[in-house]
Design a protein around this motif. Sequence first.
Motif, PDB file in Angstrom:
ATOM      1  N   GLY A  84      48.215  57.834  40.477  1.00 23.40           N
ATOM      2  CA  GLY A  84      47.227  57.014  41.150  1.00 23.40           C
ATOM      3  C   GLY A  84      45.821  57.108  40.605  1.00 23.40           C
ATOM      4  N   LEU A  85      45.577  57.969  39.623  1.00 27.58           N
ATOM      5  CA  LEU A  85      44.238  58.150  39.058  1.00 27.58           C
ATOM      6  C   LEU A  85      44.129  57.397  37.733  1.00 27.58           C
ATOM      7  CD1 LEU A  85      43.842  61.993  39.659  1.00 27.58           C
ATOM      8  CD2 LEU A  85      42.923  60.139  41.066  1.00 27.58           C
ATOM      9  N   PRO A  86      43.065  56.621  37.538  1.00 32.10           N
ATOM     10  CA  PRO A  86      42.901  55.893  36.272  1.00 32.10           C
ATOM     11  C   PRO A  86      42.588  56.841  35.121  1.00 32.10           C
ATOM     12  CG  PRO A  86      40.955  55.634  37.651  1.00 32.10           C
ATOM     13  CD  PRO A  86      41.951  56.371  38.485  1.00 32.10           C
ATOM     14  N   ILE A  87      43.371  56.759  34.045  1.00 27.77           N
ATOM     15  CA  ILE A  87      43.151  57.642  32.902  1.00 27.77           C
ATOM     16  C   ILE A  87      43.030  56.865  31.593  1.00 27.77           C
ATOM     17  CG2 ILE A  87      44.299  59.607  33.974  1.00 27.77           C
ATOM     18  CD1 ILE A  87      46.734  58.976  32.197  1.00 27.77           C
ATOM     19  N   GLY A  88      43.064  55.537  31.661  1.00 25.69           N
ATOM     20  CA  GLY A  88      42.913  54.754  30.445  1.00 25.69           C
ATOM     21  C   GLY A  88      42.873  53.278  30.764  1.00 25.69           C
ATOM     22  N   SER A  89      42.465  52.487  29.801  1.00 25.32           N
ATOM     23  CA  SER A  89      42.481  51.038  29.953  1.00 25.32           C
ATOM     24  C   SER A  89      42.763  50.414  28.605  1.00 25.32           C
ATOM     25  CB  SER A  89      41.148  50.521  30.515  1.00 25.32           C
ATOM     26  OG  SER A  89      40.104  50.805  29.616  1.00 25.32           O
ATOM     27  N   GLY A  90      43.207  49.177  28.576  1.00 23.30           N
ATOM     28  CA  GLY A  90      43.602  48.606  27.312  1.00 23.30           C
ATOM     29  C   GLY A  90      43.613  47.104  27.258  1.00 23.30           C
ATOM     30  N   VAL A  91      43.570  46.560  26.067  1.00 22.56           N
ATOM     31  CA  VAL A  91      43.632  45.119  25.893  1.00 22.56           C
ATOM     32  C   VAL A  91      44.707  44.740  24.882  1.00 22.56           C
ATOM     33  CG1 VAL A  91      41.226  44.714  26.500  1.00 22.56           C
ATOM     34  CG2 VAL A  91      41.843  45.132  24.120  1.00 22.56           C
ATOM     35  N   MET A  92      45.255  43.553  25.074  1.00 25.27           N
ATOM     36  CA  MET A  92      46.208  42.990  24.130  1.00 25.27           C
ATOM     37  C   MET A  92      45.931  41.502  24.012  1.00 25.27           C
ATOM     38  SD  MET A  92      50.416  43.009  24.154  1.00 25.27           S
ATOM     39  CE  MET A  92      50.605  41.936  25.581  1.00 25.27           C
ATOM     40  N   SER A  93      45.864  41.004  22.808  1.00 24.07           N
ATOM     41  CA  SER A  93      45.681  39.569  22.592  1.00 24.07           C
ATOM     42  C   SER A  93      46.824  39.042  21.735  1.00 24.07           C
ATOM     43  CB  SER A  93      44.338  39.278  21.921  1.00 24.07           C
ATOM     44  OG  SER A  93      44.242  39.934  20.673  1.00 24.07           O
ATOM     45  N   VAL A  94      47.305  37.859  22.106  1.00 25.17           N
ATOM     46  CA  VAL A  94      48.452  37.248  21.440  1.00 25.17           C
ATOM     47  C   VAL A  94      48.070  35.846  20.993  1.00 25.17           C
ATOM     48  CG1 VAL A  94      50.890  36.641  21.637  1.00 25.17           C
ATOM     49  CG2 VAL A  94      49.968  38.534  23.009  1.00 25.17           C
ATOM     50  N   ASP A  95      48.361  35.512  19.749  1.00 20.68           N
ATOM     51  CA  ASP A  95      48.112  34.173  19.219  1.00 20.68           C
ATOM     52  C   ASP A  95      49.383  33.600  18.629  1.00 20.68           C
ATOM     53  OD1 ASP A  95      45.284  33.138  19.306  1.00 20.68           O
ATOM     54  OD2 ASP A  95      44.905  35.154  18.549  1.00 20.68           O
ATOM     55  N   PHE A  96      49.648  32.347  18.949  1.00 18.97           N
ATOM     56  CA  PHE A  96      50.768  31.615  18.367  1.00 18.97           C
ATOM     57  C   PHE A  96      50.219  30.500  17.497  1.00 18.97           C
ATOM     58  CE2 PHE A  96      52.244  33.160  22.523  1.00 18.97           C
ATOM     59  CZ  PHE A  96      53.364  33.880  22.147  1.00 18.97           C
ATOM     60  N   ASP A  97      50.793  30.336  16.299  1.00 21.29           N
ATOM     61  CA  ASP A  97      50.411  29.245  15.409  1.00 21.29           C
ATOM     62  C   ASP A  97      51.686  28.503  15.033  1.00 21.29           C
ATOM     63  OD1 ASP A  97      48.936  27.598  13.808  1.00 21.29           O
ATOM     64  OD2 ASP A  97      47.936  29.208  12.708  1.00 21.29           O
ATOM     65  N   ASP A  98      51.565  27.520  14.170  1.00 18.54           N
ATOM     66  CA  ASP A  98      52.741  26.786  13.731  1.00 18.54           C
ATOM     67  C   ASP A  98      53.629  27.708  12.900  1.00 18.54           C
ATOM     68  OD1 ASP A  98      51.885  24.489  14.958  1.00 18.54           O
ATOM     69  OD2 ASP A  98      50.849  23.735  13.169  1.00 18.54           O
ATOM     70  N   GLY A  99      54.673  28.231  13.513  1.00 22.02           N
ATOM     71  CA  GLY A  99      55.620  29.072  12.794  1.00 22.02           C
ATOM     72  C   GLY A  99      55.191  30.496  12.578  1.00 22.02           C
ATOM     73  N   SER A 100      54.107  30.952  13.202  1.00 25.61           N
ATOM     74  CA  SER A 100      53.670  32.330  13.029  1.00 25.61           C
ATOM     75  C   SER A 100      53.020  32.851  14.309  1.00 25.61           C
ATOM     76  CB  SER A 100      52.691  32.453  11.857  1.00 25.61           C
ATOM     77  OG  SER A 100      51.490  31.749  12.134  1.00 25.61           O
ATOM     78  N   TYR A 101      52.816  34.162  14.353  1.00 30.97           N
ATOM     79  CA  TYR A 101      52.175  34.784  15.511  1.00 30.97           C
ATOM     80  C   TYR A 101      51.405  36.018  15.063  1.00 30.97           C
ATOM     81  CZ  TYR A 101      55.511  38.662  15.411  1.00 30.97           C
ATOM     82  OH  TYR A 101      56.228  39.766  15.016  1.00 30.97           O
ATOM     83  N   SER A 102      50.497  36.456  15.925  1.00 33.48           N
ATOM     84  CA  SER A 102      49.794  37.717  15.706  1.00 33.48           C
ATOM     85  C   SER A 102      49.537  38.365  17.060  1.00 33.48           C
ATOM     86  CB  SER A 102      48.472  37.495  14.966  1.00 33.48           C
ATOM     87  OG  SER A 102      47.589  36.695  15.731  1.00 33.48           O
ATOM     88  N   ILE A 103      49.594  39.688  17.096  1.00 31.88           N
ATOM     89  CA  ILE A 103      49.321  40.458  18.303  1.00 31.88           C
ATOM     90  C   ILE A 103      48.412  41.608  17.918  1.00 31.88           C
ATOM     91  CG2 ILE A 103      50.303  41.627  20.312  1.00 31.88           C
ATOM     92  CD1 ILE A 103      53.026  40.471  19.552  1.00 31.88           C
ATOM     93  N   ASP A 104      47.354  41.794  18.685  1.00 25.46           N
ATOM     94  CA  ASP A 104      46.404  42.878  18.442  1.00 25.46           C
ATOM     95  C   ASP A 104      46.178  43.653  19.732  1.00 25.46           C
ATOM     96  OD1 ASP A 104      45.084  42.392  15.586  1.00 25.46           O
ATOM     97  OD2 ASP A 104      45.388  40.451  16.545  1.00 25.46           O
TER      98      ASP A 104
END
Length: 259
Positions: free
Chosen positions: A33-53
């Motif tokens: 129940g205690l916060p010990i971290g936080s995070g982000v994720m971004s996802v991009d879709f293109d014509d026939g490709s993708y990227s995740i960071d």
Amino acid sequence: MRLFYLILLAAAVAGGPAQAADLYMKYKLFAVGLPIGSGVMSVDFDDGSYSIDADGGTAAFGKLVSDGKGSVNVRGDISRGKLQPNKFALKVKSDDENGTVSMQMRKGTVKKVAVNPPQDRMNQRIKVTSDHLKNVLDPLTAAVFPAPKGLAPESCNRTLELFDGKERYNVHLSYKSKRQAKTSDGRFKGDVLVCRARYEPVSGHRPKRKTIQELAKNKSMEIWLAPVGDKPYLVPLRASIKAPFGSLVVKAEKYKLKG
């Protein structure tokens, strides 16, 4: 922590601008129940490709979690709705571990791996064979689930065959229920799939390690999957596991679609 690696390393503190991604999500990691971290994720879709960071960081929590930061990204192709990673890169810096992992992949087969520094105690580890490096995904790509049937139970029922550059393992998912969920920013509110998850080590690990044995026996793991707008994919909104010291939970606090 391998379950949470499916989301983005296990937590994070910074990331790219939300408006630049097709999907931007911010997570928080809680221990008992205690916060010990936080995070982000971004996802991009293109014509026939993708990227995740993703970028991540955790705060010290007794002897269980150390201060640490990391980043991970993957680029790949989309073929018939399936994600096929080409390049994967991970960088981690913590009290316990510093290093990088990079992989080159093609059509589900790992072609090249570089781990710096190299793994230790190799004589104690199950050998990773060439067969183990076929028909696999990296853990970050695995966080975006192809789901042409959307929130149907069969979107849960699958086995993820994963390789993170060091260890090869499976995550077996099965349908548990469907429920309503929302993020604290109010941008997502709706139905999600609740999937049971079970970890199965395959190779690269030390089989005598107590943590590996306990994780393989753990039947408490769950992942909640949410839709990505009108795209045929699902992403984790929440993941949880009951550990000997209490519960670990990763949950999305922000969810933003482009447009």
